[in-house]
Design a protein around this motif. Structure first.
Motif, PDB file in Angstrom:
ATOM      1  N   ALA A  86      54.174  -4.489 -20.557  1.00  0.00           N
ATOM      2  CA  ALA A  86      52.818  -3.925 -20.620  1.00  0.00           C
ATOM      3  C   ALA A  86      51.718  -4.717 -19.784  1.00  0.00           C
ATOM      4  O   ALA A  86      50.704  -3.923 -19.230  1.00  0.00           O
ATOM      5  CB  ALA A  86      52.458  -3.848 -21.899  1.00  0.00           C
ATOM      6  N   SER A  87      51.841  -5.790 -19.804  1.00  0.00           N
ATOM      7  CA  SER A  87      50.751  -6.756 -19.215  1.00  0.00           C
ATOM      8  C   SER A  87      50.577  -6.512 -17.556  1.00  0.00           C
ATOM      9  O   SER A  87      49.701  -6.691 -17.152  1.00  0.00           O
ATOM     10  CB  SER A  87      50.860  -8.206 -19.575  1.00  0.00           C
ATOM     11  OG  SER A  87      52.196  -8.621 -18.792  1.00  0.00           O
ATOM     12  N   LEU A  88      51.746  -6.207 -17.304  1.00  0.00           N
ATOM     13  CA  LEU A  88      51.752  -5.756 -15.653  1.00  0.00           C
ATOM     14  C   LEU A  88      51.422  -4.521 -15.208  1.00  0.00           C
ATOM     15  O   LEU A  88      50.741  -4.259 -14.234  1.00  0.00           O
ATOM     16  CB  LEU A  88      53.273  -5.804 -15.177  1.00  0.00           C
ATOM     17  CG  LEU A  88      54.232  -6.984 -15.399  1.00  0.00           C
ATOM     18  CD1 LEU A  88      55.404  -6.673 -14.543  1.00  0.00           C
ATOM     19  CD2 LEU A  88      53.298  -8.204 -14.765  1.00  0.00           C
ATOM     20  N   LEU A  89      51.193  -3.444 -16.381  1.00  0.00           N
ATOM     21  CA  LEU A  89      50.761  -2.064 -15.961  1.00  0.00           C
ATOM     22  C   LEU A  89      49.711  -1.863 -15.492  1.00  0.00           C
ATOM     23  O   LEU A  89      49.677  -1.342 -14.199  1.00  0.00           O
ATOM     24  CB  LEU A  89      50.791  -1.304 -17.315  1.00  0.00           C
ATOM     25  CG  LEU A  89      51.025   0.176 -17.321  1.00  0.00           C
ATOM     26  CD1 LEU A  89      52.146   0.679 -16.493  1.00  0.00           C
ATOM     27  CD2 LEU A  89      50.949   0.881 -18.636  1.00  0.00           C
ATOM     28  N   GLN A  90      48.322  -2.560 -15.709  1.00  0.00           N
ATOM     29  CA  GLN A  90      47.057  -2.432 -15.120  1.00  0.00           C
ATOM     30  C   GLN A  90      47.209  -2.835 -13.651  1.00  0.00           C
ATOM     31  O   GLN A  90      46.924  -2.162 -12.771  1.00  0.00           O
ATOM     32  CB  GLN A  90      46.212  -3.324 -16.143  1.00  0.00           C
ATOM     33  CG  GLN A  90      44.765  -2.699 -15.625  1.00  0.00           C
ATOM     34  CD  GLN A  90      44.510  -1.173 -15.699  1.00  0.00           C
ATOM     35  OE1 GLN A  90      44.410  -0.675 -16.696  1.00  0.00           O
ATOM     36  NE2 GLN A  90      43.896  -0.943 -14.656  1.00  0.00           N
ATOM     37  N   PRO A  91      47.531  -4.156 -13.544  1.00  0.00           N
ATOM     38  CA  PRO A  91      47.413  -4.702 -12.188  1.00  0.00           C
ATOM     39  C   PRO A  91      48.508  -3.908 -10.996  1.00  0.00           C
ATOM     40  O   PRO A  91      48.146  -3.768 -10.067  1.00  0.00           O
ATOM     41  CB  PRO A  91      47.887  -6.356 -12.282  1.00  0.00           C
ATOM     42  CG  PRO A  91      48.593  -6.232 -13.749  1.00  0.00           C
ATOM     43  CD  PRO A  91      47.888  -5.294 -14.466  1.00  0.00           C
ATOM     44  N   LEU A  92      49.564  -3.630 -11.740  1.00  0.00           N
ATOM     45  CA  LEU A  92      50.525  -2.918 -10.756  1.00  0.00           C
ATOM     46  C   LEU A  92      50.086  -1.596 -10.450  1.00  0.00           C
ATOM     47  O   LEU A  92      50.061  -1.196  -9.188  1.00  0.00           O
ATOM     48  CB  LEU A  92      51.761  -2.746 -11.622  1.00  0.00           C
ATOM     49  CG  LEU A  92      53.103  -2.026 -10.936  1.00  0.00           C
ATOM     50  CD1 LEU A  92      53.574  -2.489  -9.494  1.00  0.00           C
ATOM     51  CD2 LEU A  92      54.475  -1.977 -11.931  1.00  0.00           C
ATOM     52  N   VAL A  93      49.704  -0.707 -11.575  1.00  0.00           N
ATOM     53  CA  VAL A  93      49.074   0.560 -10.979  1.00  0.00           C
ATOM     54  C   VAL A  93      47.811   0.498 -10.172  1.00  0.00           C
ATOM     55  O   VAL A  93      47.931   1.315  -8.953  1.00  0.00           O
ATOM     56  CB  VAL A  93      48.809   1.414 -12.104  1.00  0.00           C
ATOM     57  CG1 VAL A  93      47.775   2.663 -11.906  1.00  0.00           C
ATOM     58  CG2 VAL A  93      49.934   1.678 -13.051  1.00  0.00           C
ATOM     59  N   THR A  94      46.938  -0.529 -10.312  1.00  0.00           N
ATOM     60  CA  THR A  94      45.871  -0.902  -9.496  1.00  0.00           C
ATOM     61  C   THR A  94      46.215  -0.972  -7.865  1.00  0.00           C
ATOM     62  O   THR A  94      45.796  -0.342  -7.065  1.00  0.00           O
ATOM     63  CB  THR A  94      44.880  -1.858  -9.920  1.00  0.00           C
ATOM     64  OG1 THR A  94      44.523  -1.669 -11.252  1.00  0.00           O
ATOM     65  CG2 THR A  94      43.770  -1.939  -9.143  1.00  0.00           C
ATOM     66  N   GLN A  95      47.279  -1.784  -8.001  1.00  0.00           N
ATOM     67  CA  GLN A  95      47.738  -2.325  -6.427  1.00  0.00           C
ATOM     68  C   GLN A  95      48.251  -0.953  -5.901  1.00  0.00           C
ATOM     69  O   GLN A  95      48.141  -0.812  -4.789  1.00  0.00           O
ATOM     70  CB  GLN A  95      48.677  -3.360  -6.587  1.00  0.00           C
ATOM     71  CG  GLN A  95      49.143  -4.054  -5.249  1.00  0.00           C
ATOM     72  CD  GLN A  95      49.983  -5.172  -5.287  1.00  0.00           C
ATOM     73  OE1 GLN A  95      50.356  -5.623  -6.293  1.00  0.00           O
ATOM     74  NE2 GLN A  95      50.295  -5.846  -4.204  1.00  0.00           N
ATOM     75  N   MET A  96      49.360  -0.194  -6.485  1.00  0.00           N
ATOM     76  CA  MET A  96      50.199   0.769  -6.111  1.00  0.00           C
ATOM     77  C   MET A  96      49.317   1.786  -5.522  1.00  0.00           C
ATOM     78  O   MET A  96      49.368   2.338  -4.348  1.00  0.00           O
ATOM     79  CB  MET A  96      50.928   1.425  -6.934  1.00  0.00           C
ATOM     80  CG  MET A  96      52.387   0.690  -7.572  1.00  0.00           C
ATOM     81  SD  MET A  96      52.801   1.625  -9.107  1.00  0.00           S
ATOM     82  CE  MET A  96      52.926   3.054  -8.795  1.00  0.00           C
TER      83      MET A  96
END
Length: 923
Positions: free
Chosen positions: A678-688
């Motif tokens: 879950a902690s990756l969700l925000q940064p990962l989506v933003t980068q994608m």
């Protein structure tokens, strides 16, 4: 073409450039220009003029080929009143050009055949052609050429003549078939020793056999059969004539697949082929491989045709087992290409006997399979002077792979254990040369998995002896023995006492360059099967993984070793997993950091994909059992690795291949820890989203679908995921709105609809209530005509699942809302969807996609049957009822019947059958 009709001089220059320009770019320009000319309306007239002028072979060939192509693909361009003139013109051309070049005659013959098949007003074309030309000896070659290609073109994919017209043509050809055979018979009588004419006659006869329109009783007593077998029995027959006669006999055998309805012809062919054994031996004695291969093809086709008879009544009548003897004689030929021809028959025989499962019947065929296996083991032997390991990618290596597959399929008839023991005893009791030993070990490796590993002294002894092989034996023997050990991992699992000696043996192999990859693969197999026993050896595996690049491994073998290590890692106690996973990943993470540092120094770096693939395989196969409420042991490691993956992705964002590997790595990381990421969700989506705006790599859509799958049920994540979908859709729609872009970007279509489908599955109301859904549905309707297996499958699944959310379960809390939202979507798009689906089925999609289309229609019907009936009726009204050649494509009765079959269907497969039958009318 822009600028109107080009002059003939210009066309001549372009054709000359195409064939003779020394500059490749000149050839390329000429080719593009001529391609454009062929697509234009002017092509008809220009081809006709070029053929009339008969200036040279090249221009006539281009014109003849253009004519054929136009008739195949653009016949609709010509008004019906020009059809007769076109036919007469083509017949004049073929008559005038018959001596110029055989390939021109073939192209014109194809053009005439394709015209005859499409031109409904040309009745009884076979009869008119024979009447017109059979008295003229000079016209005979091109007449026979037309009569050869005509039956071949009936099922051509380029001609969409439809089932009604096809049936009409086949009936017509069957009606005139005896006339054609009579013509061919008289040609043979007049031909004497004219070999070219005989070859033409046999090709033509084979073509009519292939279409299945010859009267089998008439053929059984026809002298052409006698001539065929006489030619095949004669030692002095030339190679080309021999091949043509063999092809013709094979076509005849294929045509009587249903032996019971063609008894007279079947008997003639059966007896005729059995007379060829002596001729086969003669060809072997003369070392004439071409003829040997032809005889083997005939013998194999004989066995295929009489397979059911042989199994039903072995040894009686046409179930005579001499047919199998013929194949075993061929299997004894020293060249492996000969036996390989018969593989499909042996596979089918095994399949038949497996289904019947009758011990007595198995007993009848067992000796034949034993002899076959004996021959195969001999054919698998490498040359005595071969050096190094066996090659797996050359022709002989591929042959051995096919042998291995065949052995696996037929071994049940002999008994795996019995065969394994027999093979082993040949090694134990004799002292065979190395190449025999290697081939025996190879066959043993093929069947090792099907041998029962429980309480089996022979198997245990084999394993014991193999790991004691000295290093002095031939390298190929060591290589294949390592493969055998890998295939025996079940035995190791049941007899853990062997684990240490086996691992020591494989470690020796791993350290030797030629054996390293085979040893790595075997270790991977043992890790997969003996996961629990291997836990005590985890430290050893970790040591290998840390120094992976010190071994000479192929990429695949290295990844396989890491997979094995990860599978064992997942069996360790939970508290140890995090630390061990961190150790296992450290080498790859360090390498990626090094590459990033190098890139920031020099502005470029080496390719990171090998390291990304290794991380991906570790995440993919580290799947420990975690109880509810426990923190996933891999969570912390993945959080630590994320910054490196993120930086690598940023650094290589323009490179589709590397980005794809990054996304694959992240996908397995997310799958590995599930909600723990879950902690990756925000940064990962933003980068994608930010990279996708600039570089729309479709793998981001796929990764998005994984995130929706994992988090779509979480109330707090839904809005964020919907924002991600909307942000990814905008550039995607811009890309897909370009001309031809659906066809040019099937991966994007595939991944977009995987993402949309995950939304439908995990949070349908979120998607249905959004503003983006209208655009996604419109895009899906446009993409239903896309002829690409994966992309089309994803599109159909999305539409089916979307409609399905409005069908079914009244008890679910938001069902009424879902039904209302689907109702609105269908009201806006239902008619358009059904129109497009029907059009796609008839004109765009291959038959294998029809079950998916049927499922969509079925769901629409379940959702609202009365509306669906109206939509389908309107869609059917919009279909063309006639072909360009004036033939009836579909009758009113066929339309109403199809409508009734679909709308009254009680299960989806009935819809599928109805579509299958109906679309044949347009194929």
């Amino acid at each position: 073409m822009e600028g109107g009709k080009p002059s003939l001089t210009l066309v001549y220059q372009a054709v000359q450039a195409l064939y003779h320009d020394p500059d490749p770019s000149g050839k390329e320009r000429a080719s593009l220009w001529l391609g454009e000319l062929q697509r234009s309306m002017f092509a008809w007239e220009i081809s006709d003029q070029l053929l009339q002028l008969k200036q040279d072979v090249e221009s006539c060939y281009f014109a003849a080929q253009t004519m054929k192509m136009k008739i195949q693909t653009s016949f609709y361009e010509l008004p019906p009143e020009t059809h007769n003139a076109l036919r007469d013109s083509l017949l004049t051309h073929i008559q005038n050009l018959k001596d110029l070049s055989p390939i021109i005659v073939t192209q014109l013959a194809l053009a005439i055949a394709d015209l005859a098949l499409q031109m409904a007003s040309w009745k009884g074309c076979v009869h008119t052609l024979i009447e017109k030309y059979n008295e003229d000896v000079g016209s005979m070659p091109f007449l026979i050429e037309i009569l050869t290609v005509l039956p071949e073109e009936v099922h051509s994919r380029s001609l969409r003549i439809g089932a009604n017209r096809r049936t009409e043509i086949i009936e017509d050809l069957a009606f005139y078939s005896n006339t054609v055979v009579a013509l061919l018979t008289s040609c043979v009588e007049k031909a004497g020793g004219d070999e070219k004419m005989l070859i033409k006659v046999f090709r033509c006869l084979g073509s009519w056999f292939n279409l299945g329109v010859l009267d089998s009783n008439f053929m059984a007593s026809n002298q052409l059969l006698m001539v065929l077998f006489q030619i095949l029995q004669r030692d002095e027959t030339s190679t080309n004539l021999h091949e043509a006669a063999s092809d013709c006999v094979c076509s005849a055998l294929y045509a009587i697949e249903n032996v019971d309805t063609n008894v007279a012809l079947a008997l003639q062919l059966f007896q005729g082929v059995l007379t060829l054994e002596t001729a086969y031996h003669m060809a072997v004695a003369r070392e004439d491989l071409d003829k040997v291969l032809n005889y083997c093809r005939i013998f194999t086709e004989l066995c295929e045709t009489f397979l059911e008879t042989t199994v039903r009544t072995p040894g009686q009548g046409m179930g005579d087992l001499r047919t199998l003897e013929l194949l075993l004689i061929c299997a004894g030929h020293p060249q492996y290409e000969v036996v390989e021809i018969s593989f499909n028959f042996w596979y089918r025989l095994g399949e038949h006997l497996y289904k019947i499962n009758d011990a007595n019947l198995h007993g009848v065929f067992r000796p034949y399979i034993q002899r076959l296996l004996h021959c195969l083991a001999r054919h698998c032997q490498l040359d005595p002077d071969h050096e190094g390991i066996p090659e797996e990618t050359d022709d002989f290596g591929e042959f051995r792979m096919r042998v291995s597959d065949l052995v696996k399929d037929v071994i049940f008839l002999v008994g795996s254990m019995e065969c394994f023991s027999q093979l082993y005893s040949t090694l134990k009791d004799g002292n065979p040369p190395w190449e025999v030993t290697e081939a025996v070990l190879f066959i043993m490796a093929s069947i090792a998995k099907s041998v029962d590993p429980e309480n089996n002294p022979t198997v245990a002894e084999v394993l014991q002896q193999v790991v004691l092989l000295p290093e002095s034996v031939h390298l190929a023997v060591r290589y294949t023995s390592i493969e055998l050990v890998g295939e025996m991992s079940e035995v190791v699992d049941r007899n853990p006492r062997f684990l240490d000696p086996v691992l020591n043996y494989l470690m020796k192999g791993l350290r030797e360059k030629p054996l390293a990859s085979a040893a790595a693969k075997a270790i991977h197999n043992i890790c997969s099967v003996c996961r629990d026993h291997m836990a005590q050896h985890f430290q050893g595996l970790l040591d290998i993984a840390r120094s992976l690049d010190s071994f000479a491994l192929s990429t695949e073998a290295a990844v396989g070793l890491l997979k094995g290590t990860a599978l064992v890692l997942a069996r360790l106690p939970l508290e140890k997993i995090a630390e061990c996973l961190s150790d296992l990943c450290a080498v790859q993470v360090l390498a990626l950091k090094k590459l990033l540092a190098e890139r920031s120094r020099n502005g470029k770096s080496a390719d990171p994909t090998a390291w990304l693939d290794r991380l991906a395989v570790i995440f993919r196969h580290t799947n420990p059992i975690v109880e509810n409420g426990q923190t996933h042991p891999c969570q912390k490691v993945i959080q630590e690795i994320w910054p490196v993956l993120s930086e690598t992705l940023n650094a290589h964002q323009a490179d589709n291949r590397i980005v794809e590997r990054c996304c694959r790595c992240l996908r397995f990381a997310v799958r590995c820890v599930g909600k723990g990421s879950a902690s990756l969700l925000q940064p990962l989506v933003t980068q994608m989203v930010s990279v996708y705006q600039v570089y729309p790599h479709s793998c981001f859509l796929y990764l998005g679908s994984i995130l929706v799958d994992e988090y779509g049920m979480e109330e707090g994540c839904r809005q964020g995921l919907l924002d991600m979908l909307q942000a990814l859709c905008m550039p995607t729609f811009q890309l897909l709105e370009q001309p031809n872009s659906l066809r040019n970007h099937p991966d994007t279509v595939d991944d977009l609809f995987r993402l949309a489908t995950r939304f439908v599955q995990r949070s349908p109301v979120t998607l249905l209530g959004s503003s983006i859904v209208v655009h996604i549905i419109q895009c899906a309707i446009a993409a239903t005509s896309l002829d690409h297996r994966d992309a089309n499958c994803s599109v159909m699944k999305f539409i089916r699942d979307l409609i399905h959310t409005g069908v079914g379960n009244d008890h679910e809390e938001d069902f009424a809302l879902r039904k209302r939202l689907i109702g609105q979507a269908m009201e806006q798009n239902g008619q358009q969807l059904i129109n497009q689906l029907l059009h796609s089925c008839c004109f765009c999609l291959p038959p294998y996609t029809l079950p998916d289309v049927a499922e969509v229609l079925w769901e629409v019907m379940l959702f609202d049957r009365p509306m669906f009936c109206r939509w389908l009726e309107n869609a059917l009204k919009g279909l063309p009822k006639q072909t360009a050649g004036g033939a009836v494509t579909v009758t009113h009765k066929q339309l109403t019947e199809f409508h009734k079959q679909v709308t009254s269907a009680e299960e989806c497969k009935q819809v599928c059958w109805a579509i299958r039958e109906f679309t044949r009318l347009y194929r």
